[in-house]
Design a protein around this motif. Structure first.
Motif, PDB file in Angstrom:
ATOM      1  N   ALA A 169      51.382   2.339  68.769  1.00  0.00           N
ATOM      2  CA  ALA A 169      50.645   3.592  69.355  1.00  0.00           C
ATOM      3  C   ALA A 169      51.753   4.569  69.380  1.00  0.00           C
ATOM      4  CB  ALA A 169      50.227   2.977  70.658  1.00  0.00           C
ATOM      5  N   VAL A 170      52.906   4.113  69.500  1.00  0.00           N
ATOM      6  CA  VAL A 170      53.972   5.092  69.663  1.00  0.00           C
ATOM      7  C   VAL A 170      54.003   6.041  68.546  1.00  0.00           C
ATOM      8  CG1 VAL A 170      56.550   5.634  70.178  1.00  0.00           C
ATOM      9  CG2 VAL A 170      55.567   3.717  71.439  1.00  0.00           C
ATOM     10  N   ILE A 171      53.969   5.538  67.392  1.00  0.00           N
ATOM     11  CA  ILE A 171      54.008   6.093  66.057  1.00  0.00           C
ATOM     12  C   ILE A 171      52.856   6.999  65.972  1.00  0.00           C
ATOM     13  CG2 ILE A 171      53.918   5.635  63.517  1.00  0.00           C
ATOM     14  CD1 ILE A 171      55.544   3.015  64.076  1.00  0.00           C
ATOM     15  N   ALA A 172      51.709   6.693  66.403  1.00  0.00           N
ATOM     16  CA  ALA A 172      50.341   7.522  66.181  1.00  0.00           C
ATOM     17  C   ALA A 172      50.539   8.628  67.073  1.00  0.00           C
ATOM     18  CB  ALA A 172      49.296   6.655  66.637  1.00  0.00           C
ATOM     19  N   LEU A 173      51.403   8.590  68.207  1.00  0.00           N
ATOM     20  CA  LEU A 173      51.506   9.317  69.018  1.00  0.00           C
ATOM     21  C   LEU A 173      52.621  10.721  68.679  1.00  0.00           C
ATOM     22  CD1 LEU A 173      50.377  10.399  72.050  1.00  0.00           C
ATOM     23  CD2 LEU A 173      52.293   9.208  72.898  1.00  0.00           C
ATOM     24  N   LEU A 174      53.547  10.232  67.572  1.00  0.00           N
ATOM     25  CA  LEU A 174      54.758  11.048  67.295  1.00  0.00           C
ATOM     26  C   LEU A 174      54.377  12.364  66.912  1.00  0.00           C
ATOM     27  CD1 LEU A 174      57.045   8.346  65.488  1.00  0.00           C
ATOM     28  CD2 LEU A 174      57.495   9.750  67.815  1.00  0.00           C
ATOM     29  N   PRO A 175      53.260  12.457  66.129  1.00  0.00           N
ATOM     30  CA  PRO A 175      52.969  13.935  65.613  1.00  0.00           C
ATOM     31  C   PRO A 175      52.612  14.805  67.016  1.00  0.00           C
ATOM     32  CG  PRO A 175      51.751  12.088  64.066  1.00  0.00           C
ATOM     33  CD  PRO A 175      52.224  11.613  65.323  1.00  0.00           C
ATOM     34  N   ASP A 176      51.817  14.446  67.752  1.00  0.00           N
ATOM     35  CA  ASP A 176      51.457  15.283  68.906  1.00  0.00           C
ATOM     36  C   ASP A 176      52.771  15.408  69.777  1.00  0.00           C
ATOM     37  OD1 ASP A 176      48.963  15.502  68.306  1.00  0.00           O
ATOM     38  OD2 ASP A 176      48.235  13.542  69.313  1.00  0.00           O
ATOM     39  N   LEU A 177      53.551  14.427  69.905  1.00  0.00           N
ATOM     40  CA  LEU A 177      54.748  14.766  70.585  1.00  0.00           C
ATOM     41  C   LEU A 177      55.595  15.906  70.037  1.00  0.00           C
ATOM     42  CD1 LEU A 177      55.971  10.850  71.457  1.00  0.00           C
ATOM     43  CD2 LEU A 177      54.889  12.603  73.005  1.00  0.00           C
ATOM     44  N   ARG A 178      55.851  15.705  68.604  1.00  0.00           N
ATOM     45  CA  ARG A 178      56.496  16.768  68.064  1.00  0.00           C
ATOM     46  C   ARG A 178      55.785  18.185  67.923  1.00  0.00           C
ATOM     47  NH1 ARG A 178      56.921  14.473  63.701  1.00  0.00           N
ATOM     48  NH2 ARG A 178      59.130  13.719  63.726  1.00  0.00           N
ATOM     49  N   LYS A 179      54.527  18.286  67.755  1.00  0.00           N
ATOM     50  CA  LYS A 179      53.705  19.312  67.861  1.00  0.00           C
ATOM     51  C   LYS A 179      53.778  20.263  69.020  1.00  0.00           C
ATOM     52  CE  LYS A 179      48.959  21.222  67.021  1.00  0.00           C
ATOM     53  NZ  LYS A 179      47.569  20.800  66.359  1.00  0.00           N
ATOM     54  N   ASP A 180      53.687  19.417  70.199  1.00  0.00           N
ATOM     55  CA  ASP A 180      53.500  20.072  71.594  1.00  0.00           C
ATOM     56  C   ASP A 180      54.832  20.276  72.131  1.00  0.00           C
ATOM     57  OD1 ASP A 180      50.882  20.544  71.716  1.00  0.00           O
ATOM     58  OD2 ASP A 180      50.526  18.386  71.678  1.00  0.00           O
ATOM     59  N   LYS A 181      55.933  19.897  71.366  1.00  0.00           N
ATOM     60  CA  LYS A 181      57.372  19.773  71.833  1.00  0.00           C
ATOM     61  C   LYS A 181      57.759  19.123  73.099  1.00  0.00           C
ATOM     62  CE  LYS A 181      58.146  24.178  69.180  1.00  0.00           C
ATOM     63  NZ  LYS A 181      58.357  25.816  69.259  1.00  0.00           N
ATOM     64  N   VAL A 182      57.185  17.887  73.247  1.00  0.00           N
ATOM     65  CA  VAL A 182      57.226  17.181  74.472  1.00  0.00           C
ATOM     66  C   VAL A 182      58.653  16.810  74.633  1.00  0.00           C
ATOM     67  CG1 VAL A 182      56.436  15.024  75.483  1.00  0.00           C
ATOM     68  CG2 VAL A 182      54.979  16.400  74.275  1.00  0.00           C
ATOM     69  N   LEU A 183      59.449  16.380  73.357  1.00  0.00           N
ATOM     70  CA  LEU A 183      60.837  16.004  73.613  1.00  0.00           C
ATOM     71  C   LEU A 183      61.699  16.721  72.588  1.00  0.00           C
ATOM     72  CD1 LEU A 183      59.980  12.180  72.769  1.00  0.00           C
ATOM     73  CD2 LEU A 183      60.068  13.109  74.861  1.00  0.00           C
ATOM     74  N   GLY A 184      62.953  16.679  72.989  1.00  0.00           N
ATOM     75  CA  GLY A 184      63.854  17.683  72.196  1.00  0.00           C
ATOM     76  C   GLY A 184      64.076  16.853  70.918  1.00  0.00           C
ATOM     77  N   ASP A 185      64.573  17.636  70.092  1.00  0.00           N
ATOM     78  CA  ASP A 185      64.864  17.022  68.783  1.00  0.00           C
ATOM     79  C   ASP A 185      65.754  15.713  68.514  1.00  0.00           C
ATOM     80  OD1 ASP A 185      63.536  19.330  67.537  1.00  0.00           O
ATOM     81  OD2 ASP A 185      65.331  20.498  67.081  1.00  0.00           O
ATOM     82  N   ALA A 186      66.620  15.639  69.191  1.00  0.00           N
ATOM     83  CA  ALA A 186      67.433  14.433  69.391  1.00  0.00           C
ATOM     84  C   ALA A 186      66.691  13.394  69.821  1.00  0.00           C
ATOM     85  CB  ALA A 186      68.856  14.825  70.074  1.00  0.00           C
ATOM     86  N   GLU A 187      65.976  13.619  71.168  1.00  0.00           N
ATOM     87  CA  GLU A 187      65.272  12.289  71.515  1.00  0.00           C
ATOM     88  C   GLU A 187      64.302  11.959  70.784  1.00  0.00           C
ATOM     89  OE1 GLU A 187      63.409  11.679  76.255  1.00  0.00           O
ATOM     90  OE2 GLU A 187      63.989  13.615  75.551  1.00  0.00           O
ATOM     91  N   LEU A 188      63.432  12.874  70.109  1.00  0.00           N
ATOM     92  CA  LEU A 188      62.273  12.646  69.234  1.00  0.00           C
ATOM     93  C   LEU A 188      62.907  11.775  68.087  1.00  0.00           C
ATOM     94  CD1 LEU A 188      59.326  12.903  68.617  1.00  0.00           C
ATOM     95  CD2 LEU A 188      59.829  14.896  67.531  1.00  0.00           C
ATOM     96  N   SER A 189      63.789  12.295  67.545  1.00  0.00           N
ATOM     97  CA  SER A 189      64.495  11.576  66.421  1.00  0.00           C
ATOM     98  C   SER A 189      64.991  10.037  66.828  1.00  0.00           C
ATOM     99  CB  SER A 189      65.773  12.360  65.877  1.00  0.00           C
ATOM    100  OG  SER A 189      66.351  11.709  64.951  1.00  0.00           O
TER     101      SER A 189
END
Length: 411
Positions: A206-226
């Motif tokens: 579920a976290v992996i499925a959510l990753l595109p939306d987290l990246r698209k909507d800039k919910v997390l910073g680049d380092a935290e998202l990585s």
């Protein structure tokens, strides 16, 4: 002082002028209306009007003082009610910040009932009740907040999900957040809370499925998202490896399928390569694991992968050793690579070379692994005393020193 004297002189001059005017001509005023008739001098009429005006002013002042004093004395006056609400809100927020939960509930509830916009006070009271373990009252405060301010549904739902998460009610929190996501699909806080709940539940797909939306909507910073991406895929690969343990001949299928879902960039990430290789090794595919790690190291040198490479056994141990020695020219002082080369030399039964590599590794860094490997080799070669010294050093480096116990005197 000069100003006072000047005002006094002006008043005296004005009085003298008025007195002169009265003496010179008193004037005449006549007011007649039907049966009413008023007749007097001009100056007496002026004095009468001034007296009436002064009396009206004094009467108004007296009435205002009466009403104000009544508002102060009357405990149910609007003034006192407003003051009590203000004191309750200030004290309630202070109690909440300082962790006095029972007092915070009492004061914040009183403040919420007296305020036209009570959201912040109901949310604080809900949190305090939640800390007290009174979940029913906590939810009741949130319901009252929704009744009073229905337009704040999202804020209340986010607070509710956070409290449910704190209680360990992750299923309920997930349900709350999913409803909010349907209504607010790109809201950052909703996505952020969803990610946290999925992590708490260990639902990495579920976290992996959510990753595109987290990246698209800039919910997390680049380092935290990585970092989250690596953590999620590492967990997913580990789960796939465990799933393969019960699949018999198809043991590798779940793991390889999960690996193929990674992007090309992700399949070059050292941390993910290491997880994949370890799972291959666990499933008995050590040769495939060696090939994966060697390919990754040929693209990008990484000490953590080098350390793993020394623990793998490929199809051709000699070729594996030669590949690792090829990295030595660019990294001659890397103690991890020297430890790896020592282990690969052991696989090829090159005892002298293995000893040289282990000793070289220890000259650059005193690692517990290098100490233990050299100690084991020396023990087999008959150098027992130095072997024991290295074993004790390795235990000390692992923060596991031997207890101070009596030992026999050597003969």
């Amino acid at each position: 002082m000069r100003r006072v004297l000047l005002i006094l002189l002006l008043l005296i001059a004005t009085g003298v002028l008025i007195a002169l005017a009265v003496v010179e001509h008193p004037g005449y005023v006549l007011i007649a209306y039907k049966n009413f008739r008023y007749e007097s001098s001009l100056w007496a009429t002026v004095a009468l009007i001034a007296t009436i005006a002064l009396a009206v002013y004094l009467l108004r002042l007296l009435l205002s003082l009466v009403f104000v004093s009544g508002g102060v004395v009357n405990p149910w006056s609007r003034r006192n009610r407003k003051r009590r609400v203000q004191l309750a809100s200030e004290q309630g927020l202070l109690d909440l910040a300082e962790g006095r939960w029972a007092r915070a509930v009492r004061h914040l509830q009183r403040a919420a009932e007296g305020e036209p916009q009570p959201l912040i006070y109901y949310l604080g009271a809900a949190r305090a009740a939640n800390e007290l373990g009174d979940y029913e009252q906590s939810d009741s405060f949130l319901e009252k907040a929704l009744e009073r301010q229905p337009h704040a549904e999202l804020a209340i739902a986010l607070a509710h999900a956070e409290l449910q998460q704190a209680r360990g009610q992750t299923d309920a929190a997930l349900e709350t957040l999913q409803v909010m996501r349907e209504r607010h699909p790109h809201h950052r806080q909703v996505l952020r809370h969803l990610q946290q709940v999925h992590q708490q539940r260990g639902d990495w797909p579920a976290v992996i499925a959510l990753l595109p939306d987290l990246r698209k909507d800039k919910v997390l910073g680049d380092a935290e998202l990585s970092a989250l991406e690596k953590q999620a895929w590492s967990a997913r690969l580990t789960s796939a490896g465990h799933e393969g343990l019960n699949n018999g001949e198809l043991a590798l299928q779940p793991l390889t399928q999960a690996w193929q879902h990674l992007s090309k960039t992700q399949r070059s990430e050292p941390r993910l390569v290491a997880v994949y290789a370890r799972q291959l090794q666990t499933l008995g595919a050590s040769e495939e694991a060696e090939e994966v790690v060697r390919t990754a190291l040929s693209r990008q040198y990484d000490s953590s992968l080098v350390d793993l490479y020394g623990l793998l056994r490929g199809r051709d141990p000699l070729k594996q050793l030669q590949a690792a020695e090829g990295w030595l020219k660019a990294n001659p002082s890397d103690p991890v690579l020297l430890l790896c080369l020592g282990r690969l030399s052991l696989q090829n039964q090159l005892w002298g070379k293995a000893r040289e590599y282990f000793e070289s590794s220890l000259t650059f860094a005193r690692s517990p692994q290098a100490c233990a490997e050299l100690a084991r080799l020396l023990a087999q070669q008959g150098e027992v005393q130095r072997s024991n010294e290295l074993f004790q050093e390795s235990l000390g480096l692992l923060d596991q020193p031997l207890p101070n116990l009596p030992l026999p005197v050597p003969v």
